[in-house]
Design a protein around this motif. Structure first.
Motif, mmCIF file in Angstrom:
data_model
loop_
_atom_site.group_PDB
_atom_site.id
_atom_site.type_symbol
_atom_site.label_atom_id
_atom_site.label_comp_id
_atom_site.label_asym_id
_atom_site.label_seq_id
_atom_site.Cartn_x
_atom_site.Cartn_y
_atom_site.Cartn_z
ATOM 1 N N ARG A 165 0.842 11.443 -5.030
ATOM 2 C CA ARG A 165 1.994 10.940 -5.797
ATOM 3 C C ARG A 165 1.460 9.521 -6.321
ATOM 4 N NH1 ARG A 165 7.090 11.853 -4.012
ATOM 5 N NH2 ARG A 165 6.111 12.285 -1.891
ATOM 6 N N PHE A 166 1.310 8.766 -5.250
ATOM 7 C CA PHE A 166 1.139 7.087 -5.658
ATOM 8 C C PHE A 166 -0.136 6.813 -6.559
ATOM 9 C CE2 PHE A 166 -0.666 3.137 -4.280
ATOM 10 C CZ PHE A 166 0.583 2.135 -4.350
ATOM 11 N N GLU A 167 -1.155 7.956 -6.354
ATOM 12 C CA GLU A 167 -2.462 7.776 -7.160
ATOM 13 C C GLU A 167 -2.013 8.025 -8.555
ATOM 14 O OE1 GLU A 167 -7.084 8.551 -7.178
ATOM 15 O OE2 GLU A 167 -5.788 9.542 -5.736
ATOM 16 N N ARG A 168 -1.170 8.907 -8.619
ATOM 17 C CA ARG A 168 -0.993 9.085 -10.160
ATOM 18 C C ARG A 168 -0.093 7.972 -10.963
ATOM 19 N NH1 ARG A 168 0.140 14.545 -7.957
ATOM 20 N NH2 ARG A 168 2.351 14.260 -7.668
ATOM 21 N N ALA A 169 0.706 7.429 -10.066
ATOM 22 C CA ALA A 169 1.217 6.081 -10.625
ATOM 23 C C ALA A 169 0.335 4.741 -10.928
ATOM 24 C CB ALA A 169 2.438 5.430 -9.582
ATOM 25 N N ILE A 170 -0.785 4.962 -10.032
ATOM 26 C CA ILE A 170 -1.643 3.749 -10.037
ATOM 27 C C ILE A 170 -2.563 4.055 -11.527
ATOM 28 C CG2 ILE A 170 -4.016 2.804 -9.162
ATOM 29 C CD1 ILE A 170 -1.424 1.870 -7.772
ATOM 30 N N GLU A 171 -2.927 5.186 -11.599
ATOM 31 C CA GLU A 171 -3.446 5.709 -12.830
ATOM 32 C C GLU A 171 -2.539 5.161 -14.077
ATOM 33 O OE1 GLU A 171 -3.947 9.845 -12.516
ATOM 34 O OE2 GLU A 171 -5.786 9.790 -11.057
ATOM 35 N N LEU A 230 -0.531 2.794 -14.238
ATOM 36 C CA LEU A 230 -0.390 1.264 -14.420
ATOM 37 C C LEU A 230 -1.526 0.655 -14.643
ATOM 38 C CD1 LEU A 230 1.763 1.050 -11.055
ATOM 39 C CD2 LEU A 230 2.453 0.627 -13.448
ATOM 40 N N ARG A 231 -2.712 1.151 -14.330
ATOM 41 C CA ARG A 231 -3.959 0.618 -14.629
ATOM 42 C C ARG A 231 -4.674 1.081 -16.100
ATOM 43 N NH1 ARG A 231 -6.923 -2.727 -13.882
ATOM 44 N NH2 ARG A 231 -8.818 -1.844 -13.459
ATOM 45 N N SER A 232 -3.749 1.920 -16.708
ATOM 46 C CA SER A 232 -4.259 2.304 -18.117
ATOM 47 C C SER A 232 -4.208 1.120 -19.125
ATOM 48 C CB SER A 232 -3.169 3.487 -18.499
ATOM 49 O OG SER A 232 -1.747 2.968 -18.787
ATOM 50 N N ASP A 233 -3.321 0.136 -18.852
ATOM 51 C CA ASP A 233 -3.575 -0.969 -19.954
ATOM 52 C C ASP A 233 -4.257 -2.116 -19.493
ATOM 53 O OD1 ASP A 233 -2.176 0.676 -21.841
ATOM 54 O OD2 ASP A 233 -0.254 -0.200 -21.080
ATOM 55 N N GLY A 234 -4.840 -1.925 -18.482
ATOM 56 C CA GLY A 234 -5.996 -2.892 -17.993
ATOM 57 C C GLY A 234 -5.248 -3.961 -17.156
ATOM 58 N N ALA A 235 -4.148 -4.012 -16.722
ATOM 59 C CA ALA A 235 -3.571 -5.046 -15.944
ATOM 60 C C ALA A 235 -4.126 -4.744 -14.631
ATOM 61 C CB ALA A 235 -1.891 -4.518 -15.841
ATOM 62 N N ARG A 268 -10.778 3.443 -6.093
ATOM 63 C CA ARG A 268 -11.197 4.402 -7.084
ATOM 64 C C ARG A 268 -10.735 3.745 -8.259
ATOM 65 N NH1 ARG A 268 -10.035 8.564 -3.364
ATOM 66 N NH2 ARG A 268 -7.991 8.924 -3.823
ATOM 67 N N HIS A 269 -9.745 2.997 -8.434
ATOM 68 C CA HIS A 269 -9.318 2.391 -9.476
ATOM 69 C C HIS A 269 -9.307 0.860 -9.771
ATOM 70 C CE1 HIS A 269 -7.366 6.345 -10.568
ATOM 71 N NE2 HIS A 269 -6.962 6.389 -9.200
ATOM 72 N N ASP A 270 -10.131 0.219 -8.828
ATOM 73 C CA ASP A 270 -10.251 -1.093 -8.961
ATOM 74 C C ASP A 270 -8.889 -1.843 -8.790
ATOM 75 O OD1 ASP A 270 -11.711 -3.310 -9.253
ATOM 76 O OD2 ASP A 270 -11.750 -3.256 -11.348
ATOM 77 N N CYS A 271 -8.187 -1.644 -7.634
ATOM 78 C CA CYS A 271 -6.986 -2.394 -7.447
ATOM 79 C C CYS A 271 -7.371 -3.452 -6.361
ATOM 80 C CB CYS A 271 -5.899 -1.529 -7.079
ATOM 81 S SG CYS A 271 -5.582 -0.368 -8.230
ATOM 82 N N ILE A 272 -6.510 -4.252 -6.435
ATOM 83 C CA ILE A 272 -6.295 -5.359 -5.318
ATOM 84 C C ILE A 272 -5.557 -4.784 -3.953
ATOM 85 C CG2 ILE A 272 -5.725 -7.675 -4.610
ATOM 86 C CD1 ILE A 272 -6.564 -8.624 -7.330
ATOM 87 N N VAL A 273 -5.953 -5.004 -2.818
ATOM 88 C CA VAL A 273 -5.284 -4.717 -1.679
ATOM 89 C C VAL A 273 -4.489 -5.864 -0.974
ATOM 90 C CG1 VAL A 273 -5.500 -3.497 0.607
ATOM 91 C CG2 VAL A 273 -6.588 -2.612 -1.434
#
Length: 271
Positions: free
Chosen positions: A104-110, A112-117, A153-158
């Motif tokens: 469910r968290f991954e759906r949120a990340i998808e 949140l990343r949709s606008d390139g932030a 997978r979604h190029d996020c910072i950890v």
């Protein structure tokens, strides 16, 4: 300060009590709690003249509540930097599945990343040091591995709390043993800024060795903690209540941070 030292001008933080700043009381700021996100925003604000910050986090919220109530409002603020910490309240509940929480968290990340932030997500703390939560250490570790994969997978910072040894120290935690205190929030802020590769003047804390506590004193402290914090928490779970019921976001809109800081300083002057 001359020049921009980071690329972000609009920061939105979403999550639960961790991001709201519970455990780090500061009456002069919105919501009455400062926390690591405010501290990060203060540093980012100092490096640019047009910085705006919003904090939509509300204590006690579960993953689905954060997804339902905070993700879209965050995107409506058009941020270029988002931090999200969610799932901790789900993971500590008996019978929950860290794989399901992560899905469910991954759906949120998808979204949140949709606008390139730029999106920063947090691993859970290594709770091996805590007698209360040591039994769920493996569950937290499984959730963390899922989060690392999602970030990849979604190029996020950890922001890796699991490896942040500084907060594996009881003195970094509030009396309820659930939330970081001001020292702990300071250390997390330093970690986030390092993950963002933002230079800052926050100094590392160097706590002295823990003082020894006699067995009888430790057990007495445990009884007080159980009466004041553990029992009310269990009762809320039974009643399907949350500490965040009827609480609203402390910074629901993105605005200049300097105005809040000046107001807090003026309030201190009045005292």
């Amino acid at each position: 300060m001359a020049g921009r030292l980071h690329p972000w001008s609009r920061y939105v933080a979403i999550g639960d009590s961790f991001t709201e700043g519970i455990g780090d009381p500061e009456p002069g700021v919105p919501g009455g709690h400062r926390g690591w996100a405010d501290r990060v925003a203060e540093v980012l604000d100092g490096a640019t003249s047009d910085f705006a910050y919003a904090n939509l986090a509300v204590r006690g919220k579960l993953m689905q509540q954060i997804l339902d109530d905070q993700v879209e409002p965050a995107l409506e603020l058009r941020p270029d930097l988002i931090t999200i910490s969610a799932g901790g309240n789900d993971v500590i509940r008996p019978g929950t599945d860290p794989d399901d929480i992560a899905a469910r968290f991954e759906r949120a990340i998808e979204r949140l990343r949709s606008d390139g932030a730029t999106v920063v997500l947090f691993t859970g703390v290594d709770v091996g040091f805590s007698p209360v939560f040591r039994s769920i250490r493996g569950k937290v570790a499984i959730y963390n591995e899922n989060l690392r994969a999602i970030a990849s997978r979604h190029d996020c910072i950890v922001a890796d709390q699991w490896s942040l040894q500084a907060i594996q120290d009881p003195r970094m935690w509030a009396p309820d043993r659930l939330h970081l205190n001001a020292l702990g929030h300071h250390e997390v802020a330093r970690m986030v800024l390092a993950a963002l590769n933002v230079e800052n003047d926050l100094k590392p804390l160097q706590p002295e060795p823990l003082p020894s506590v006699r067995w009888r004193e430790a057990r007495s402290e445990d009884l007080v903690w159980a009466r004041e914090y553990l029992v009310p928490w269990v009762l809320r779970r039974i009643r399907h209540q949350s500490s965040g019921d009827h609480i609203t976001a402390k910074r629901p809109t993105a605005g200049p941070l300097r105005l809040d800081v000046e107001a807090a300083l003026d309030a201190d002057d009045v005292k």
